[in-house]
Design an enzyme around this catalytic site. Structure first.
Site: not given
Length: 157
Positions: A78, A110, A115, A122
């Protein structure tokens, strides 16, 4: 800033003529971006390539490989100015539905351990830690590991 979308995004298959916009976004978001060839090859190979739009403006893109009852998310992005507004969540939910439509039973991805925002998203979507892939990503100094995550589609219907 609210994490809720004020307007709904739209999604469509990526086209060759989207690659210039996608590459420009890729170079802003990542210090080690995919190349034009990576995106072109993904399209030519028949991967499931998508763009996320707001008022016909591309705000994100994704490349999903679908085969043998599995989906592997190779790239999802994004644009920086659109992050933190719920666009990533909406796009991921759409991609999960695409995988379901192709009868994928599992979805892999992955992500860099650094991050944390993506890893948290997730996890909230049902992805679970599977393993660590050592020295997977290029980094400013050496290489960075990759966290491998899995979504069991049967558990999260």
């Amino acid at each position: 800033m609210s994490s809720l979308l004020r307007t709904q995004p739209s999604f469509r298959p990526m086209r060759d003529d989207d690659i210039d916009v996608v590459i420009a976004m890729e170079h802003v978001v990542y210090p080690f971006p995919w190349t034009r060839g990576n995106f072109h090859d993904s399209l030519q190979s028949g991967y499931s390539c998508w763009v996320c739009q707001h008022n016909q403006f591309i705000v994100g893109y994704a490349v999903l490989m679908l085969a043998a009852g599995e989906a592997h998310l190779l790239n999802v992005t994004i644009g920086l100015e659109w992050q933190g507004r719920g666009w990533g969540r909406a796009f991921m939910q759409y991609l999960i539905e695409v995988a379901r439509d192709y009868h994928a039973e599992t979805m892999y991805l992955e992500v860099r351990p650094s991050n944390t925002v993506a890893r948290r998203l997730y996890h909230k979507l049902g992805f679970e830690y599977v393993a660590m892939r050592k020295a997977y990503y290029p980094a400013r100094q050496g290489r960075e590991d990759a966290v491998i995550m899995l979504l069991d589609m049967k558990k999260h219907a």
